[in-house]
Design a protein around this motif. Structure first.
Motif, PDB file in Angstrom:
ATOM      1  N   LEU A 238      -7.751   4.083   2.976  1.00 34.37           N
ATOM      2  CA  LEU A 238      -7.797   2.769   2.347  1.00 34.37           C
ATOM      3  C   LEU A 238      -9.078   2.570   1.545  1.00 34.37           C
ATOM      4  CD1 LEU A 238      -6.496  -0.004   1.930  1.00 34.37           C
ATOM      5  CD2 LEU A 238      -7.595  -0.762   4.050  1.00 34.37           C
ATOM      6  N   ILE A 239     -10.183   3.094   2.038  1.00 33.86           N
ATOM      7  CA  ILE A 239     -11.457   2.906   1.351  1.00 33.86           C
ATOM      8  C   ILE A 239     -11.397   3.479  -0.067  1.00 33.86           C
ATOM      9  CG2 ILE A 239     -12.384   5.031   2.344  1.00 33.86           C
ATOM     10  CD1 ILE A 239     -14.321   1.831   1.338  1.00 33.86           C
ATOM     11  N   ASN A 240     -10.696   4.612  -0.250  1.00 34.62           N
ATOM     12  CA  ASN A 240     -10.564   5.202  -1.581  1.00 34.62           C
ATOM     13  C   ASN A 240      -9.768   4.295  -2.513  1.00 34.62           C
ATOM     14  OD1 ASN A 240     -11.991   7.496  -0.787  1.00 34.62           O
ATOM     15  ND2 ASN A 240     -10.134   8.537  -0.089  1.00 34.62           N
ATOM     16  N   SER A 241      -8.712   3.675  -1.981  1.00 30.51           N
ATOM     17  CA  SER A 241      -7.904   2.755  -2.782  1.00 30.51           C
ATOM     18  C   SER A 241      -8.718   1.532  -3.184  1.00 30.51           C
ATOM     19  CB  SER A 241      -6.662   2.324  -1.998  1.00 30.51           C
ATOM     20  OG  SER A 241      -5.828   3.424  -1.718  1.00 30.51           O
ATOM     21  N   LEU A 262      -1.845  -3.528  -3.859  1.00 31.84           N
ATOM     22  CA  LEU A 262      -0.452  -3.344  -3.456  1.00 31.84           C
ATOM     23  C   LEU A 262       0.302  -2.480  -4.460  1.00 31.84           C
ATOM     24  CD1 LEU A 262       1.759  -4.131  -1.428  1.00 31.84           C
ATOM     25  CD2 LEU A 262       2.209  -6.154  -2.814  1.00 31.84           C
ATOM     26  N   ALA A 263       0.170  -2.801  -5.736  1.00 34.74           N
ATOM     27  CA  ALA A 263       0.866  -2.038  -6.772  1.00 34.74           C
ATOM     28  C   ALA A 263       0.408  -0.588  -6.794  1.00 34.74           C
ATOM     29  CB  ALA A 263       0.631  -2.683  -8.134  1.00 34.74           C
ATOM     30  N   ASN A 264      -0.880  -0.382  -6.618  1.00 38.81           N
ATOM     31  CA  ASN A 264      -1.436   0.968  -6.644  1.00 38.81           C
ATOM     32  C   ASN A 264      -0.924   1.808  -5.479  1.00 38.81           C
ATOM     33  OD1 ASN A 264      -3.454   2.947  -7.727  1.00 38.81           O
ATOM     34  ND2 ASN A 264      -4.349   2.661  -5.710  1.00 38.81           N
ATOM     35  N   ASN A 265      -0.800   1.191  -4.305  1.00 39.43           N
ATOM     36  CA  ASN A 265      -0.381   1.927  -3.120  1.00 39.43           C
ATOM     37  C   ASN A 265       1.128   2.102  -3.022  1.00 39.43           C
ATOM     38  OD1 ASN A 265      -2.612   2.508  -0.789  1.00 39.43           O
ATOM     39  ND2 ASN A 265      -3.262   0.864  -2.157  1.00 39.43           N
ATOM     40  N   CYS A 266       1.871   1.252  -3.719  1.00 38.66           N
ATOM     41  CA  CYS A 266       3.332   1.358  -3.696  1.00 38.66           C
ATOM     42  C   CYS A 266       3.861   2.309  -4.761  1.00 38.66           C
ATOM     43  CB  CYS A 266       3.964  -0.021  -3.892  1.00 38.66           C
ATOM     44  SG  CYS A 266       3.765  -1.117  -2.477  1.00 38.66           S
ATOM     45  N   PRO A 297      -1.024  -7.133 -12.270  1.00 31.73           N
ATOM     46  CA  PRO A 297      -0.809  -5.846 -11.597  1.00 31.73           C
ATOM     47  C   PRO A 297       0.632  -5.591 -11.165  1.00 31.73           C
ATOM     48  CG  PRO A 297      -2.764  -6.947 -10.743  1.00 31.73           C
ATOM     49  CD  PRO A 297      -2.080  -7.935 -11.628  1.00 31.73           C
ATOM     50  N   ASP A 298       1.384  -6.650 -10.864  1.00 34.43           N
ATOM     51  CA  ASP A 298       2.759  -6.481 -10.400  1.00 34.43           C
ATOM     52  C   ASP A 298       3.651  -5.783 -11.421  1.00 34.43           C
ATOM     53  OD1 ASP A 298       2.209  -7.585  -8.019  1.00 34.43           O
ATOM     54  OD2 ASP A 298       3.603  -9.262  -8.159  1.00 34.43           O
ATOM     55  N   MET A 299       3.233  -5.760 -12.672  1.00 35.61           N
ATOM     56  CA  MET A 299       4.059  -5.138 -13.710  1.00 35.61           C
ATOM     57  C   MET A 299       4.342  -3.671 -13.397  1.00 35.61           C
ATOM     58  SD  MET A 299       1.459  -4.123 -16.810  1.00 35.61           S
ATOM     59  CE  MET A 299       2.415  -2.666 -17.125  1.00 35.61           C
ATOM     60  N   MET A 300       3.409  -3.011 -12.699  1.00 35.79           N
ATOM     61  CA  MET A 300       3.590  -1.590 -12.407  1.00 35.79           C
ATOM     62  C   MET A 300       4.542  -1.354 -11.230  1.00 35.79           C
ATOM     63  SD  MET A 300       2.158   0.028 -14.772  1.00 35.79           S
ATOM     64  CE  MET A 300       2.129   1.732 -14.215  1.00 35.79           C
ATOM     65  N   LEU A 301       5.050  -2.430 -10.632  1.00 40.79           N
ATOM     66  CA  LEU A 301       6.083  -2.303  -9.608  1.00 40.79           C
ATOM     67  C   LEU A 301       7.481  -2.332 -10.229  1.00 40.79           C
ATOM     68  CD1 LEU A 301       4.620  -4.651  -6.831  1.00 40.79           C
ATOM     69  CD2 LEU A 301       4.603  -2.142  -6.878  1.00 40.79           C
ATOM     70  N   THR A 302       7.538  -2.620 -11.533  1.00 38.22           N
ATOM     71  CA  THR A 302       8.820  -2.640 -12.240  1.00 38.22           C
ATOM     72  C   THR A 302       9.343  -1.223 -12.396  1.00 38.22           C
ATOM     73  OG1 THR A 302       8.024  -4.565 -13.491  1.00 38.22           O
ATOM     74  CG2 THR A 302       9.982  -3.438 -14.333  1.00 38.22           C
ATOM     75  N   SER A 303      10.647  -1.046 -12.173  1.00 41.65           N
ATOM     76  CA  SER A 303      11.233   0.290 -12.259  1.00 41.65           C
ATOM     77  C   SER A 303      11.262   0.774 -13.705  1.00 41.65           C
ATOM     78  CB  SER A 303      12.654   0.284 -11.702  1.00 41.65           C
ATOM     79  OG  SER A 303      13.523  -0.464 -12.546  1.00 41.65           O
TER      80      SER A 303
END
Length: 411
Positions: A238-241, A262-266, A297-303
């Motif tokens: 987590l520290i790296n994220s 969240l977006a980065n880890n998902c 940031p949520d934009m990167m959760l879009t398929s």
């Protein structure tokens, strides 16, 4: 002589009953066993009163009592019931304690259908002492703001928490969660819902919550992550994220930092790169992607599928510049059928008719609520309002028709 004949006749009669698997039906006041195996009995409540017990003599001789109890009352297969027995989850020779467990759940508002699901998931409960193992936990949940209407569906889905120690596991984890979540009720609900994850990664969760707090992330953001994506709190790196998101220019004290984390880890690195390539295909640069990500940031959760569909509609059908979306990338997260298409067609009509300035923002109409959108872009143009409303409502209706017909929308 007559006595010998009578004895012989009784012996022959007994053998005849056994050889034909005769079914004996008798009324009992001792057993309180609920009968789930008959589909008709699903309609009636379990009751610790007198009922008719149907017992096949051949079956009673081949299974331990607790195995037959699971098969007859809770729809277990022979294999699953024997597995529970062999794993020492159920070991009882009378129905008394098992029935008391069922009565306990009934008295706490659990419907028979829920009790059946719980026992299928956790047959060991039938061997527990309800007033020693279950009651203290229920009292703890209820005393901290949870209601029975909260507890019943949560425990039906995940009864595993009932096996854990109240003092050694449940209370310490509750105290940790209550530091971040708004209310004790929220902590109880989160605790039961994600208990399996919390118990497996308990020490890691404790360390990561403390890490995020020290990193400057507000409790409100930590709480959102715990409720929505508890797996993120279990990350070993987590520290790296955290450092990576901070390096992109996000302030840990803001809500946006949590969304970016969240977006980065998902999104795996491979999938992230694929999405960037798709956006670049539609005219974005690497800098545009980073800028849009910082904005929303949520934009990167879009398929990838949805990105292509939105861009195709925006560029090919509406004839607009894809770079306009970099200013308000949250549009990508809205429903294409219910939000983007109806509004896009209305704005396109206004531009074609000269009712909206050509240099007006293309993305602004997509940020309003439906009520404000209709007021500003439909009803304010009185001569065209009927036609504009028709365009809008036809597309909305089509979207809901597709949804009701089971046609999935891309995310």
């Amino acid at each position: 002589m007559s006595h010998l004949i009578l004895t012989t006749f009784r012996t022959m009669l007994k053998k005849w009953f056994l050889s034909n698997n005769a079914v004996l039906c008798f009324i009992t006041t001792k057993s309180t066993t609920p009968k789930f195996n008959n589909p008709l009995l699903h309609q009636f409540p379990i009751s610790p009163r007198r009922f008719c017990t149907i017992t096949a003599t051949s079956e009673s001789n081949t299974h331990p009592f607790s195995v037959s109890y699971l098969i007859n009352n809770f729809g277990f297969s022979h294999e699953s019931a024997l597995k529970a027995f062999n794993n020492k989850q159920v070991r009882f020779n009378t129905p008394d304690n098992a029935d008391s467990v069922i009565t306990f759940f009934q008295n706490h508002g659990f419907p028979n259908s829920n009790i059946r699901i719980i026992i299928q998931k956790a047959p060991w409960l039938l061997s527990s002492q309800p007033h020693k193992r279950l009651l203290p936990k229920f009292q703890f949940f209820l005393s901290n703001g949870a209601s029975l209407s909260d507890i019943v569906p949560l425990l039906t889905t995940n009864p595993r928490i009932l096996r854990s120690s109240l003092e050694k596991q449940i209370i310490p984890l509750f105290q940790l969660l209550s530091r971040c979540l708004k209310t004790n009720r929220d902590a109880i609900i989160c605790l039961i819902k994600h208990w399996t994850t919390f118990t497996i990664y308990y020490h890691l969760i404790v360390a990561n919550i403390n890490l995020m707090t020290d990193f400057g992330i507000p409790h409100s953001v930590i709480a959102r992550l715990i409720r929505s994506r508890p797996f993120l709190i279990c990350s070993k790196d987590l520290i790296n994220s955290l450092e990576e998101i901070k390096g992109l220019g996000f302030d840990p004290s803001t809500t946006t930092f949590g969304y970016a984390l969240l977006a980065n880890n998902c999104t795996s690195k491979k999938l992230w790169d694929e999405k960037v390539d798709v956006l670049k295909k539609w005219g974005w640069s690497d800098e545009d992607v980073i800028r849009a990500f910082r904005c929303h940031p949520d934009m990167m959760l879009t398929s990838i599928e949805k990105i292509n569909l939105v861009m195709s509609f925006w560029v090919n059908q509406l004839g607009w510049d894809s770079l306009a979306l970099t200013k308000r990338p949250h549009i990508l997260t809205h429903s294409l059928e219910k939000w983007i298409v109806p509004r896009g067609l209305v704005v396109q009509f206004l531009l074609m008719k000269g009712l909206r300035k050509k240099n007006a923002s293309l993305v602004t109409p997509f940020r309003y609520s439906e009520k404000l959108f209709l007021e500003k872009f439909v009803f304010s143009f009185k001569e065209e309002s009927d036609y504009l409303l028709k365009i809008y409502e036809e597309k909305i209706k089509l979207a809901y028709t597709m949804e009701n017909n089971g046609m999935p929308f891309p995310n």
